[in-house]
Motif scaffolding. Structure first.
Motif, PDB file in Angstrom:
ATOM      1  N   ARG A 172     -22.421 -55.064 -32.620  1.00  0.00           N
ATOM      2  CA  ARG A 172     -21.052 -55.709 -32.404  1.00  0.00           C
ATOM      3  C   ARG A 172     -20.919 -55.856 -30.890  1.00  0.00           C
ATOM      4  NH1 ARG A 172     -16.672 -53.944 -35.692  1.00  0.00           N
ATOM      5  NH2 ARG A 172     -15.508 -55.456 -34.481  1.00  0.00           N
ATOM      6  N   PHE A 173     -19.860 -56.209 -30.438  1.00  0.00           N
ATOM      7  CA  PHE A 173     -19.823 -56.540 -28.774  1.00  0.00           C
ATOM      8  C   PHE A 173     -18.272 -56.194 -28.171  1.00  0.00           C
ATOM      9  CE2 PHE A 173     -19.144 -60.439 -31.138  1.00  0.00           C
ATOM     10  CZ  PHE A 173     -17.897 -60.943 -30.612  1.00  0.00           C
ATOM     11  N   VAL A 174     -18.342 -56.008 -26.889  1.00  0.00           N
ATOM     12  CA  VAL A 174     -17.144 -55.534 -26.127  1.00  0.00           C
ATOM     13  C   VAL A 174     -17.223 -56.770 -25.165  1.00  0.00           C
ATOM     14  CG1 VAL A 174     -15.945 -53.881 -24.368  1.00  0.00           C
ATOM     15  CG2 VAL A 174     -17.521 -53.248 -26.573  1.00  0.00           C
ATOM     16  N   ILE A 175     -16.199 -57.372 -24.613  1.00  0.00           N
ATOM     17  CA  ILE A 175     -15.685 -58.462 -23.634  1.00  0.00           C
ATOM     18  C   ILE A 175     -15.191 -57.915 -22.732  1.00  0.00           C
ATOM     19  CG2 ILE A 175     -14.908 -60.584 -23.150  1.00  0.00           C
ATOM     20  CD1 ILE A 175     -15.498 -61.404 -26.102  1.00  0.00           C
ATOM     21  N   ASP A 176     -15.420 -58.357 -21.370  1.00  0.00           N
ATOM     22  CA  ASP A 176     -14.428 -57.757 -20.347  1.00  0.00           C
ATOM     23  C   ASP A 176     -13.929 -59.125 -19.685  1.00  0.00           C
ATOM     24  OD1 ASP A 176     -13.666 -57.255 -17.519  1.00  0.00           O
ATOM     25  OD2 ASP A 176     -15.338 -55.499 -17.434  1.00  0.00           O
ATOM     26  N   THR A 177     -12.775 -59.545 -19.886  1.00  0.00           N
ATOM     27  CA  THR A 177     -12.071 -60.427 -19.403  1.00  0.00           C
ATOM     28  C   THR A 177     -11.901 -60.702 -17.891  1.00  0.00           C
ATOM     29  OG1 THR A 177     -10.028 -60.004 -19.585  1.00  0.00           O
ATOM     30  CG2 THR A 177     -11.112 -61.096 -21.414  1.00  0.00           C
ATOM     31  N   GLY A 178     -12.143 -59.567 -17.226  1.00  0.00           N
ATOM     32  CA  GLY A 178     -11.931 -59.334 -15.631  1.00  0.00           C
ATOM     33  C   GLY A 178     -13.086 -59.931 -15.265  1.00  0.00           C
ATOM     34  N   ALA A 179     -14.423 -59.178 -15.567  1.00  0.00           N
ATOM     35  CA  ALA A 179     -15.740 -59.670 -15.222  1.00  0.00           C
ATOM     36  C   ALA A 179     -15.989 -61.262 -15.634  1.00  0.00           C
ATOM     37  CB  ALA A 179     -17.012 -59.336 -15.946  1.00  0.00           C
ATOM     38  N   ALA A 180     -15.426 -61.990 -16.636  1.00  0.00           N
ATOM     39  CA  ALA A 180     -15.407 -63.365 -16.944  1.00  0.00           C
ATOM     40  C   ALA A 180     -14.711 -64.143 -15.879  1.00  0.00           C
ATOM     41  CB  ALA A 180     -14.909 -63.541 -18.465  1.00  0.00           C
ATOM     42  N   ALA A 181     -13.360 -63.584 -15.409  1.00  0.00           N
ATOM     43  CA  ALA A 181     -12.705 -64.286 -14.496  1.00  0.00           C
ATOM     44  C   ALA A 181     -13.369 -64.310 -12.898  1.00  0.00           C
ATOM     45  CB  ALA A 181     -11.234 -63.853 -14.312  1.00  0.00           C
ATOM     46  N   ARG A 182     -13.921 -63.265 -12.816  1.00  0.00           N
ATOM     47  CA  ARG A 182     -14.693 -63.210 -11.216  1.00  0.00           C
ATOM     48  C   ARG A 182     -15.788 -64.117 -11.354  1.00  0.00           C
ATOM     49  NH1 ARG A 182     -14.204 -57.596 -12.311  1.00  0.00           N
ATOM     50  NH2 ARG A 182     -16.195 -57.333 -13.051  1.00  0.00           N
ATOM     51  N   ASN A 183     -16.472 -64.510 -12.544  1.00  0.00           N
ATOM     52  CA  ASN A 183     -17.520 -65.362 -12.650  1.00  0.00           C
ATOM     53  C   ASN A 183     -16.840 -66.797 -13.029  1.00  0.00           C
ATOM     54  OD1 ASN A 183     -19.318 -63.470 -12.129  1.00  0.00           O
ATOM     55  ND2 ASN A 183     -20.736 -63.745 -13.772  1.00  0.00           N
ATOM     56  N   HIS A 184     -15.688 -67.176 -12.805  1.00  0.00           N
ATOM     57  CA  HIS A 184     -15.007 -68.373 -13.236  1.00  0.00           C
ATOM     58  C   HIS A 184     -15.389 -69.109 -14.614  1.00  0.00           C
ATOM     59  CE1 HIS A 184     -14.509 -67.956  -8.803  1.00  0.00           C
ATOM     60  NE2 HIS A 184     -15.916 -67.886  -8.739  1.00  0.00           N
ATOM     61  N   ILE A 185     -15.568 -68.377 -15.514  1.00  0.00           N
ATOM     62  CA  ILE A 185     -15.488 -68.655 -16.901  1.00  0.00           C
ATOM     63  C   ILE A 185     -14.238 -67.893 -17.689  1.00  0.00           C
ATOM     64  CG2 ILE A 185     -17.853 -69.297 -16.775  1.00  0.00           C
ATOM     65  CD1 ILE A 185     -18.460 -66.720 -18.109  1.00  0.00           C
ATOM     66  N   THR A 186     -14.022 -68.681 -18.885  1.00  0.00           N
ATOM     67  CA  THR A 186     -12.987 -68.028 -19.659  1.00  0.00           C
ATOM     68  C   THR A 186     -13.335 -68.019 -21.093  1.00  0.00           C
ATOM     69  OG1 THR A 186     -12.236 -70.318 -19.879  1.00  0.00           O
ATOM     70  CG2 THR A 186     -11.014 -69.084 -18.291  1.00  0.00           C
ATOM     71  N   ILE A 187     -12.827 -67.118 -21.744  1.00  0.00           N
ATOM     72  CA  ILE A 187     -13.284 -66.710 -23.037  1.00  0.00           C
ATOM     73  C   ILE A 187     -12.192 -67.048 -24.159  1.00  0.00           C
ATOM     74  CG2 ILE A 187     -14.006 -64.995 -24.685  1.00  0.00           C
ATOM     75  CD1 ILE A 187     -15.854 -65.394 -22.068  1.00  0.00           C
ATOM     76  N   SER A 188     -12.560 -67.953 -25.005  1.00  0.00           N
ATOM     77  CA  SER A 188     -11.682 -68.441 -26.109  1.00  0.00           C
ATOM     78  C   SER A 188     -11.077 -66.966 -26.834  1.00  0.00           C
ATOM     79  CB  SER A 188     -12.429 -69.320 -27.288  1.00  0.00           C
ATOM     80  OG  SER A 188     -11.707 -69.435 -28.369  1.00  0.00           O
ATOM     81  N   SER A 189      -9.790 -67.328 -27.176  1.00  0.00           N
ATOM     82  CA  SER A 189      -9.228 -66.316 -27.970  1.00  0.00           C
ATOM     83  C   SER A 189      -9.770 -65.698 -29.360  1.00  0.00           C
ATOM     84  CB  SER A 189      -7.743 -66.451 -28.296  1.00  0.00           C
ATOM     85  OG  SER A 189      -7.436 -67.758 -28.954  1.00  0.00           O
ATOM     86  N   LYS A 190     -10.135 -66.811 -29.896  1.00  0.00           N
ATOM     87  CA  LYS A 190     -11.160 -66.757 -31.204  1.00  0.00           C
ATOM     88  C   LYS A 190     -12.168 -65.619 -31.076  1.00  0.00           C
ATOM     89  CE  LYS A 190     -10.059 -71.416 -33.034  1.00  0.00           C
ATOM     90  NZ  LYS A 190     -10.619 -72.574 -33.649  1.00  0.00           N
ATOM     91  N   LEU A 191     -12.866 -65.822 -29.970  1.00  0.00           N
ATOM     92  CA  LEU A 191     -13.986 -64.486 -29.727  1.00  0.00           C
ATOM     93  C   LEU A 191     -13.519 -63.560 -29.220  1.00  0.00           C
ATOM     94  CD1 LEU A 191     -17.157 -64.200 -29.666  1.00  0.00           C
ATOM     95  CD2 LEU A 191     -16.947 -64.987 -27.087  1.00  0.00           C
ATOM     96  N   LEU A 192     -12.386 -63.346 -28.390  1.00  0.00           N
ATOM     97  CA  LEU A 192     -11.739 -61.996 -28.247  1.00  0.00           C
ATOM     98  C   LEU A 192     -11.214 -61.332 -29.396  1.00  0.00           C
ATOM     99  CD1 LEU A 192      -9.768 -63.078 -25.138  1.00  0.00           C
ATOM    100  CD2 LEU A 192     -11.871 -62.046 -25.276  1.00  0.00           C
ATOM    101  N   ASN A 193     -10.605 -62.085 -30.523  1.00  0.00           N
ATOM    102  CA  ASN A 193     -10.139 -61.479 -31.549  1.00  0.00           C
ATOM    103  C   ASN A 193     -11.362 -60.759 -32.484  1.00  0.00           C
ATOM    104  OD1 ASN A 193      -7.625 -62.269 -31.172  1.00  0.00           O
ATOM    105  ND2 ASN A 193      -7.687 -64.094 -32.303  1.00  0.00           N
TER     106      ASN A 193
END
Length: 208
Positions: free
Chosen positions: A178-199
């Motif tokens: 499985r996987f865990v996602i850190d949206t804060g770390a994504a924002a620092r690297n100037h990329i965004t994650i789709s809500s589909k993947l977050l779900n």
């Protein structure tokens, strides 16, 4: 109706696992997954079963390139429509064969996938995705700091249980990858994650 054979149950389990991310696995890779899974049984079941290493790596390799369509990189990431999409492996050489097979002949839009292995992750590594596992020349934290603020999707392997800071981290949950996602770390690297993947994530760490 007689009970399903073990091979049939294994096939169904693998198909269900990959279907979580919409993975359509090539027949050769599916055969590899099935063959590996068929050999993972143990006479004494462990309290927290772990997937066989070969099966685990095959699933992680498939997940890795399947993350790409669910991530938005800055418009200037690619200099041309034909520029390769670079997936880097920082550290673990044994992962390369699985990833090379998983991405063979595939692309993200017009960008063909390329796999590069790095001994050390540096600010000029030019990766779109980097998989970090079993580093010998630097710590996980040093590797993450090298690309901090750059448009790189950092994926930390489950073999690094105490490492924090990556955007995606693979974990083994009840014998499944499985996987865990850190949206804060994504924002620092100037990329965004789709809500589909977050779900689909086991957990999501929100930006602070």
């Amino acid at each position: 109706m007689p009970p399903r054979s073990r091979r049939t149950r294994v096939r169904a389990r693998i198909a269900g696992l990959l279907a979580r991310l919409g993975v359509r696995t090539p027949s050769c890779l599916f055969a590899l997954l099935l063959a590996c899974a068929s050999c993972e049984a143990s006479p004494q079941p462990a309290p927290h079963p772990q997937p066989a290493v070969s099966l685990e790596y095959a699933v992680k390799a498939t997940y890795l390139y399947k993350l790409a369509p669910f991530v938005n990189w800055p418009p200037a990431t690619f200099e041309s429509p034909q520029q390769p999409f670079r997936i880097c492996v920082a550290g673990d050489a044994s992962f390369d064969a699985y990833l090379q097979q998983a991405v063979a002949g595939r692309s993200l839009g017009t960008h063909p996938f390329e796999v590069h292995r790095l001994e050390t992750l540096t600010p000029d590594s030019q990766c779109q995705i980097v998989f970090i596992s079993r580093l010998a020349s630097q710590t996980v934290q040093e590797a993450l700091e090298a690309v901090d603020g750059k448009p790189v999707l950092t994926v930390v392997d489950s073999t690094e249980p105490h490492a924090d800071g990556g955007i995606v981290k693979f974990v083994i949950d009840r014998g499944r990858v499985r996987f865990v996602i850190d949206t804060g770390a994504a924002a620092r690297n100037h990329i965004t994650i789709s809500s589909k993947l977050l779900n689909l994530a086991l957990a999501v760490r929100e930006a602070s």
